[in-house]
Structure formats: C-alpha cells, structure tokens
Design a protein around this motif. Sequence first.
Motif, PDB file in Angstrom:
ATOM      1  N   PRO A  54      -0.304   7.031   5.586  1.00 62.05           N
ATOM      2  CA  PRO A  54      -1.197   8.103   5.135  1.00 62.05           C
ATOM      3  C   PRO A  54      -2.589   8.030   5.800  1.00 62.05           C
ATOM      4  N   ASP A  55      -3.092   6.818   6.062  1.00 65.65           N
ATOM      5  CA  ASP A  55      -4.397   6.684   6.743  1.00 65.65           C
ATOM      6  C   ASP A  55      -4.354   7.261   8.152  1.00 65.65           C
ATOM      7  N   GLU A  56      -3.287   6.923   8.901  1.00 64.64           N
ATOM      8  CA  GLU A  56      -3.186   7.430  10.277  1.00 64.64           C
ATOM      9  C   GLU A  56      -3.084   8.947  10.281  1.00 64.64           C
ATOM     10  N   THR A  57      -2.284   9.486   9.335  1.00 65.45           N
ATOM     11  CA  THR A  57      -2.124  10.940   9.264  1.00 65.45           C
ATOM     12  C   THR A  57      -3.469  11.606   8.963  1.00 65.45           C
TER      13      THR A  57
ATOM     14  N   LEU B 191       0.846  -1.200   0.000  1.00 64.66           N
ATOM     15  CA  LEU B 191       0.000   0.000   0.000  1.00 64.66           C
ATOM     16  C   LEU B 191       0.876   1.243   0.000  1.00 64.66           C
ATOM     17  N   ARG B 192       0.346   2.334  -0.561  1.00 63.50           N
ATOM     18  CA  ARG B 192       1.133   3.571  -0.668  1.00 63.50           C
ATOM     19  C   ARG B 192       1.544   4.110   0.713  1.00 63.50           C
ATOM     20  N   SER B 193       2.761   4.652   0.762  1.00 64.61           N
ATOM     21  CA  SER B 193       3.270   5.284   1.986  1.00 64.61           C
ATOM     22  C   SER B 193       3.395   6.785   1.719  1.00 64.61           C
ATOM     23  N   HIS B 194       3.753   7.559   2.762  1.00 67.04           N
ATOM     24  CA  HIS B 194       3.972   8.999   2.538  1.00 67.04           C
ATOM     25  C   HIS B 194       5.080   9.237   1.523  1.00 67.04           C
ATOM     26  N   LYS B 195       6.114   8.392   1.576  1.00 67.44           N
ATOM     27  CA  LYS B 195       7.230   8.545   0.619  1.00 67.44           C
ATOM     28  C   LYS B 195       6.727   8.383  -0.807  1.00 67.44           C
ATOM     29  N   ASP B 196       5.862   7.352  -1.022  1.00 63.88           N
ATOM     30  CA  ASP B 196       5.318   7.123  -2.367  1.00 63.88           C
ATOM     31  C   ASP B 196       4.521   8.343  -2.831  1.00 63.88           C
ATOM     32  N   LEU B 197       3.718   8.910  -1.923  1.00 68.29           N
ATOM     33  CA  LEU B 197       2.892  10.066  -2.295  1.00 68.29           C
ATOM     34  C   LEU B 197       3.792  11.240  -2.681  1.00 68.29           C
ATOM     35  N   ASP B 198       4.869  11.447  -1.903  1.00 62.41           N
ATOM     36  CA  ASP B 198       5.784  12.560  -2.195  1.00 62.41           C
ATOM     37  C   ASP B 198       6.471  12.375  -3.549  1.00 62.41           C
ATOM     38  N   LYS B 199       6.831  11.137  -3.855  1.00 67.22           N
ATOM     39  CA  LYS B 199       7.578  10.881  -5.091  1.00 67.22           C
ATOM     40  C   LYS B 199       6.653  10.708  -6.294  1.00 67.22           C
ATOM     41  N   GLY B 200       5.328  10.747  -6.059  1.00 65.34           N
ATOM     42  CA  GLY B 200       4.394  10.500  -7.147  1.00 65.34           C
ATOM     43  C   GLY B 200       4.397   9.034  -7.556  1.00 65.34           C
ATOM     44  N   ALA B 201       4.709   8.134  -6.583  1.00 68.77           N
ATOM     45  CA  ALA B 201       4.784   6.709  -6.907  1.00 68.77           C
ATOM     46  C   ALA B 201       3.576   5.943  -6.361  1.00 68.77           C
TER      47      ALA B 201
END
Length: 755
Positions: free
Chosen positions: A593-596, A306-316
Amino acid sequence: MDPEGIDGVRMTWNIWPRTKIEASKCVVPFAASISPIRHHRDIISLPYAPLCCANCSAALNAYARVDFNAKLWICPICVHRNKFPLHYHQISETNLPQELYAQYTTIEYTLPDQPGAAPAAADHHSAFVFVLDTCMIEEEFDFAKSAIKQAIGLFPDNALVGFVSFGTQAHVHELGFSDLAKAYVFRGDAEVSKEQVLEQLGLAASGRRGPIGGYGFSNAALNRFLLPASECEYTLDSLLEELQTDQWPVKAGCRPLRCTGVALSVAVGLLGACSPGTGARIIALVGGPCSEGPGTIVSKDLSEPLRSHKDLDKGAAPFYEKAEKFYDGLANQLVDQGHVLDIFASALDQVGVAEMKATVERTGGLVVLSESYGHSVFKDSFKRVFEDGEQSLGLCSNGILKINCSKDIKVQGIIGPCASSQKKGPSVGDTVIGEGNTTEWKMCGLDKSTCLTVFFDISSSDQSSNPSGDNLLYLQFLTSYQNPQGKKLLSVTTVCRQWADTDISTEELVQGFDQETAAVVMARLASLRMETEVEFDATRWLDRNLIRICSKFGDYRKDEPNSFTLNPNFSLFPQFIFNLRRSQFVQVFNNSPDETAYNRMLLNRENISNAAVMIQPSLTTYSFNSTPQPALLDAASIAADRILLLDSYFSIVIFHGSTIAQWRSLGYQNQPEHQAFVQLLQAPQDDAQMIVHGRFPMPRLVVCDQHGSQARFLLAKLNPSASYNESETMNDVIFTDDVNLQVFYKHLQKLAVQS
C-alpha cells in the motif's frame, strides 16, 4: 519541442462540444493539466498588479477586446465592459501594455507589499523543522544525521530551523541555548493538541506578547526553538553528533515503539506559533512504521505483519481507518496554517505513507521512498531540496489558485497537490472530482514542477446559449504565491479553445484530441476511484471506456473487425491503455500500500510528459551500426548485440544483450583497438545520467545483463509478444499469463465494430 508550451497547459480535448449530452458521448473527460508556476524562458514579468474585470475579477489579457476611443475593454470570459483607469489612458493600437500582446498568454506580476505589513517580516520568510526518527540501526541513523547536517549547510542564513527527534517519546530540542543540550519531552502514547504543545513549550498566548520586532514569530519561539540557520548551525551540529538511537528497551518479538503521529503533531503545533503567511515546511525522516500513539499503523507484536492490499480489501487492517482519520485531521491543521509536510521514508518495509498520504498531498509536500538512507535515491533527492541554482526545485509557499471560465463551463474539481478552499461560485460544478466544491484552491507548498489536473463540465443543454456569438471558450488560471526570496508573485495564464460548430460531425473533435494527456487523465481518474470506491474495477472500467471511444471515433464497417482503423490522433491511445492496465497504478497486488500511494502521488503531481513515461516507459536501443533509436516496448526489441535503455520514471534500466555482456566480461573495452565498443558502452550511461539529473525524486538506476537476475526490471515492462504459451521464437520468453498487445488489439477491433 516543449509540448507544454509557454502556458504549461495541456488538455484532453482542444475543441469542445456545445452541450452536456454531446460531451458525455466523448467518454474521456474534459480536463486540463496545468503547471501553475513553471519557469519558462519566454514568460515576462511585470512590476505591478494586473487590471481585473469588475464583474468576474478575471485579469486583463491578450484575448480582451479593446475599444481604444472609448477607453474600454471587454472581458472575454464574462463579456462585461470595463473602463480603463487613468494610468492606461495613453493606450492605442500602436501603444499597447504588454498584457495585451498576443504572445503573452502567461504573465507573471510582482505584487506590491500589503500596506501595514511589517517590513522586516521578509527577514524570515521560511522555516524548516526537521523531524528525525531515532528507532533505526546505527548505520542508517548516521546516514540520516549526515544528510541533515549537509542540508543545514545549504540553507540561506536567514532561514529558520527547528529540530524534533522521536522514538518512544517525542523531543523538541531547544536550539537557543548552546551550553547545554535541552529538550522538551512529549509522551508518545497520547494525542496532543496544538494548544497543549504551545502550553508545554511555554509559547501559549498568555505568555506571549504577539509578534515582536516585526519578525512575524513570537519572540519566545524565535529565540528558543526556531533560529536562523547561521546562528544555530554549530548547536545543531553538536546536537546531532551526540544524538543516539532510541535507547528505550525493545521486548523480544516486538517492534520498537515509534510515535510518528505525536512527533508530527508536535512539529505542526510548534509551527502554529508562527505568524500566518510564513512559509514553513516540516521535513520528516521516518525509518519504520508507527507502533505507538495516534497514527499507529501496526501492533507492537512482530508476529503481526503490516497491512497489505488484500487486508485493506477484506477489511482486515484494524489500524488503517483510525490512522487515516488522524492524518486527515493533521492535514486540515497544516492547510489552515499554510504549512507543508515532506516525508523522506527509508525502510525495507513500509512506514505508513498510505495513511499519511493526505498530509503530504493536500499541503503540496514532497515524498521520497527509498530502501536506505545510504541509497542515492534518498541522498541525491534530499540534497536537491536544499540546492540552489539551475537544479533547484524552486520551492514556493502560500499558493492560491483561482479559476475563471466562460459561461456554460463548470469546474468539478482538481486531482493533484492542493486543498479545496470551499469557495462556492457560479462556475462550481455539481459533480465533484478530487478537491472540489470551489473555484479557489490552497497550495501551501508548490514548485516549478507542480502540476494539477482540473476537471470541467459543460452545463448547457442547448446550442443557442452563446451570448458573445463567437465560437471560442476561455479559461483563466490565477496563481498567487511567495517565492523563495519572500516576494509575492501572481502568475496569470489565459487559454482560449474552440467550441465545435455542429453536434453531428465528430471530425472536428478528433482534430483536437490529445491522446497522451487523455491517457494520463484516465490513469489519474482510475487511481482516484480505486482509492475512494469500494467495488471499483479499474481494468473493466478502462476496457469499457476504450471500446466506447473506438466505436465512436474509429472508422469501420459494422461487424467487420478487419475494416477498423483509427485516426492518427487516436492511434496510440489503445497502446497507452494496454500499458496502463498492466502498470503499478492498476495492478496493485505485487506492491505494498505504501508503494501504491507513493506512485500515485507522483503520478498526480508531475507534468503530462513525465506521467506518460510512468504509464508507458520509453525504450531506446544502442548498437554498433546505428545512432541510438527509440524502440518498441516489446520483447522483440531484445537482441544479443544491443544495449537497451528503459526509462520508467521511477527507475532507469541499462540492459546489455548477452553478446555485449560477454565481450564486456572479457575486457574488450580495455583494448585500444576496440574504441567503438567503449563508446557503445558509454552512450547509454551518459543518457541515463542526463535523465537522472533533471528528475525529482532521483530514479533508481539498474544496470543488468540479459538472462541476469536484475533483467526482471526490464522484462516486467515489455509487451510479452513472445510468452511461454507460444515459445517457438528465438527471443527472450516472458513468463506471464497477460495477453499481449496484438491479441488485446484484435479483441478491441472485434468489440468496437459490433452493432
């Protein structure tokens, strides 16, 4: 002492500068945190509608100037003169209506029924549609089903209930037909519009003769899919008994196919058949990520995480934007219909709360995140939604908030659970923060703890634009809503604050600063900007603003850090910002990302006192020789012969010092001569229960010992005054590279006094 007072309003600044330029130098925005319908024992209720100003439609209030001879009142907000209607003609200095009493700055009015409204419409003023995920392990599924059964038992008899279950496909269960279980199936892999839902369920406009019998629902829907709780409790019970987990085969190395998006679309479409004005909630129990159809957040292949904050930042995160767009559309549909989405997510991994955030936040829904449907965080929170009495949340529906403000004050927008109605007016600001471009907001769902943060702008560029000659400014908040009994109420709060006289002296402004509110507002603003601005660096932004505030409002001699002091009204602010920088709102990398998203939704909807505890937890210490006392949020507060109670809002930690833990494992508390020890162990337990009792969602309770593995729940929140960099102290060492508060403050002094 209730810091929110009778009005439930707290402001960052209680004294405002006259001009835009002076306001910008204040750094912390001019904002008010408001609780539109909190039930305070001193609020009076009047059985009629308020008298409103003919010019700006503000309600008559305690700040109005009254000319008793001419039977006129002057609106404090727009200074318009209004004639009193005939039924107010008995008015005099000694015979005032209650809305003019100085102490009633908040009043609740009961609005009369609209002419022509069907009287029986109040029979069913609320509908609840349960949406249950069936892709779960047996044990979790049983917990979830028994929670729903318990909830239905708590419903008022006339509340309408519907039921949708979903896995690979979505099933709408027909409850009006108890002899045989009957369900309508929707494919999980394709988007479905409201029209298609109604068509397939046989509720389309052609086959419907409008509301019948004054129920406010089409009869067909009423008798088949939405039934009064008293009539369908038995049917639903048997349905839940027989309902199995999703039987669709799952390929090896794959996730189960879960069509959360389709299931929610179908529930929204079903409620779309209700007449407008019916308060309705979709209560979704989701046990994992959507992997099928619209709203998908992850591929079916288990090897893809599942997507992580890092993935969201990198557009991944390939699915993220599309899912967010889908849920944004669903949020618009819910807001149009005036209905609410509540999400109860329980899973060891994420379920997509980050993508669904808009649907919950803009409709005023509730959200609870827990590890299991068997956990007390879920079970106790879920039960409280349906409970009556003192503990009830007081769920209300169809709320509309309108704001009136003095000339020269503009509204920029609101952060919190509401949706902009896009109603332009003269007091709409140019800058938009959150839900803006309007002076009216829709709150499909609201309850007695709902809180909103309103941002204001001062528009005047000169000193002379004060028409009424006094140095007071006024804000009025009007919230109309329907209570759980279906009554239409209007809550009116009028607040008055002062303009600062001069633009030279900052002394007046300092006296009106509320540092707790300011810290929470900065946290809400930083969270919003982290979500909406790609390159936003929250830590740098907070640091820069803190330095600007300290150099404007601190007392010091230029370039002499040791001469720096802060007025008591500001002295706690640096510490709040220090804890905010380290909090889960700003440091997102060890959270999903869900917890945030979950943490921020709660930060945005709770009152200032609760939100302040999320940013800077409270710590209490218990020992033999003194009563419980507040302690510094610092590693130095740990001692072998003490118990600490940490409240960080999301969790409550009871931490036993090593000596206490040792005595406890030796069983001293079971020996009659150690009564004092028994009491010492019990006191923090009692206090923790008191906190848990008044809070939603239920916090997680952690009981741990010094040097134990769970001690991390406490250590993570403490100021690392003793870290491994300088570990000659005897206290617990906290392993971190963070600077501690003392070093942080030294740097701040140095930077604030620089010329």
